[in-house]
Write a protein that holds these residues in place. Structure first.
Motif, PDB file in Angstrom:
ATOM      1  N   LYS A  92     -11.671   1.804  -5.492  1.00  0.00           N
ATOM      2  CA  LYS A  92     -11.151   1.511  -4.373  1.00  0.00           C
ATOM      3  C   LYS A  92     -11.675   0.608  -3.413  1.00  0.00           C
ATOM      4  O   LYS A  92     -10.883  -0.196  -2.780  1.00  0.00           O
ATOM      5  CB  LYS A  92     -11.532   3.092  -3.504  1.00  0.00           C
ATOM      6  N   CYS A 152      -3.272   3.491  -4.767  1.00  0.00           N
ATOM      7  CA  CYS A 152      -3.292   4.637  -4.153  1.00  0.00           C
ATOM      8  C   CYS A 152      -4.582   5.399  -3.532  1.00  0.00           C
ATOM      9  O   CYS A 152      -4.648   6.157  -2.774  1.00  0.00           O
ATOM     10  CB  CYS A 152      -2.515   5.830  -5.011  1.00  0.00           C
ATOM     11  N   ASP A 193      -9.862   9.915   0.762  1.00  0.00           N
ATOM     12  CA  ASP A 193     -11.576   9.953   1.076  1.00  0.00           C
ATOM     13  C   ASP A 193     -12.075  10.300  -0.198  1.00  0.00           C
ATOM     14  O   ASP A 193     -11.678  11.526  -0.666  1.00  0.00           O
ATOM     15  CB  ASP A 193     -11.656  10.735   2.270  1.00  0.00           C
ATOM     16  N   SER A 202      -6.517   3.737  -1.644  1.00  0.00           N
ATOM     17  CA  SER A 202      -7.035   3.149  -0.293  1.00  0.00           C
ATOM     18  C   SER A 202      -6.764   4.333   0.679  1.00  0.00           C
ATOM     19  O   SER A 202      -7.297   4.137   1.800  1.00  0.00           O
ATOM     20  CB  SER A 202      -5.864   1.803  -0.181  1.00  0.00           C
ATOM     21  N   ASN A 203      -5.869   5.228   0.339  1.00  0.00           N
ATOM     22  CA  ASN A 203      -5.903   6.361   1.489  1.00  0.00           C
ATOM     23  C   ASN A 203      -6.325   7.340   1.216  1.00  0.00           C
ATOM     24  O   ASN A 203      -6.051   8.690   1.792  1.00  0.00           O
ATOM     25  CB  ASN A 203      -4.176   6.663   1.668  1.00  0.00           C
ATOM     26  N   LYS A 217       1.711   5.099   0.576  1.00  0.00           N
ATOM     27  CA  LYS A 217       1.553   6.083   1.554  1.00  0.00           C
ATOM     28  C   LYS A 217       1.454   7.320   0.840  1.00  0.00           C
ATOM     29  O   LYS A 217       2.391   7.882   0.219  1.00  0.00           O
ATOM     30  CB  LYS A 217       2.512   6.026   2.681  1.00  0.00           C
ATOM     31  N   SER A 228      -3.114  14.137   3.084  1.00  0.00           N
ATOM     32  CA  SER A 228      -4.402  13.736   3.457  1.00  0.00           C
ATOM     33  C   SER A 228      -5.174  14.339   2.119  1.00  0.00           C
ATOM     34  O   SER A 228      -5.146  15.512   1.859  1.00  0.00           O
ATOM     35  CB  SER A 228      -4.887  14.042   4.677  1.00  0.00           C
ATOM     36  N   MET A 276       0.664  -1.204  -0.035  1.00  0.00           N
ATOM     37  CA  MET A 276      -0.093   0.007  -0.069  1.00  0.00           C
ATOM     38  C   MET A 276       0.864   1.236  -0.036  1.00  0.00           C
ATOM     39  O   MET A 276       1.716   1.186   0.824  1.00  0.00           O
ATOM     40  CB  MET A 276      -0.907  -0.011   1.455  1.00  0.00           C
TER      41      MET A 276
END
Length: 169
Positions: free
Chosen positions: A35, A42, A47, A44-45, A3, A7, A1
């Motif tokens: 997702k 990418c 929103d 997965s992190n 990072k 955010s 995954m």
């Protein structure tokens, strides 16, 4: 995954019952499915939300993230189905780009201008898909014209590439 350095929130804006105006929602629906399936690591992190026709209710959606990517229908005079990428600071200048950005009553530039006055703004990037009719001219339908519908699969890689700029490699 992988990072992310930042955010990130991806927001789809629009109204599914107003034809082409629902393109932003269709884009995020597809990205949420990608997702959930783990098709693009990418995401997965990230929103990803359906912001609907939130108008001023969009303000809380802008908080708590370093970067917001907005996908929405636009009216700019370009060919239907064209994709336009605009940085948030350009929207706030109040020139032609800022005026054309939304098919909704309260435009994205208006919301960003208000947000700038009352809260700290994250980095903003908007991907707009040109539609043929303004929101109030569209018959009540969930159907999109072929040019706008085909833009969905062309916008998603652009959004993913924008997210990829913030990967911590």
């Amino acid at each position: 995954m992988e990072k992310l350095k930042k955010s990130i929130r991806v927001m789809g804006c629009g109204n599914l019952w107003m034809g082409d105006d629902g393109v932003g929602i269709r884009i995020v629906e597809k990205m949420i499915q990608m997702k959930d399936e783990g098709a693009v690591s990418c995401l997965s992190n990230v929103d990803i939300i359906d912001a609907g026709v939130s108008g001023l209710d969009m303000l809380p959606f802008l908080e708590g993230f370093d970067k917001i990517i907005i996908v929405d229908a636009i009216k700019s005079g370009e060919n239907v189905g064209s994709i336009l990428k605009v940085k948030g600071e350009d929207l706030l200048l109040g020139d032609d780009v800022g005026r054309m950005m939304s098919s909704h009553d309260v435009s994205v530039p208006t919301v960003l201008s208000i947000a700038r006055e009352i809260q700290e703004l994250p980095e903003i990037v908007v991907f707009g898909v040109e539609i043929g009719k303004h929101g109030d001219e569209i018959d009540l339908t969930t159907d999109m014209c072929p040019e706008v519908e085909s833009a969905i699969d062309r916008v998603i890689p652009l959004v993913i590439a924008e997210i990829g700029k913030d990967l911590n490699l």
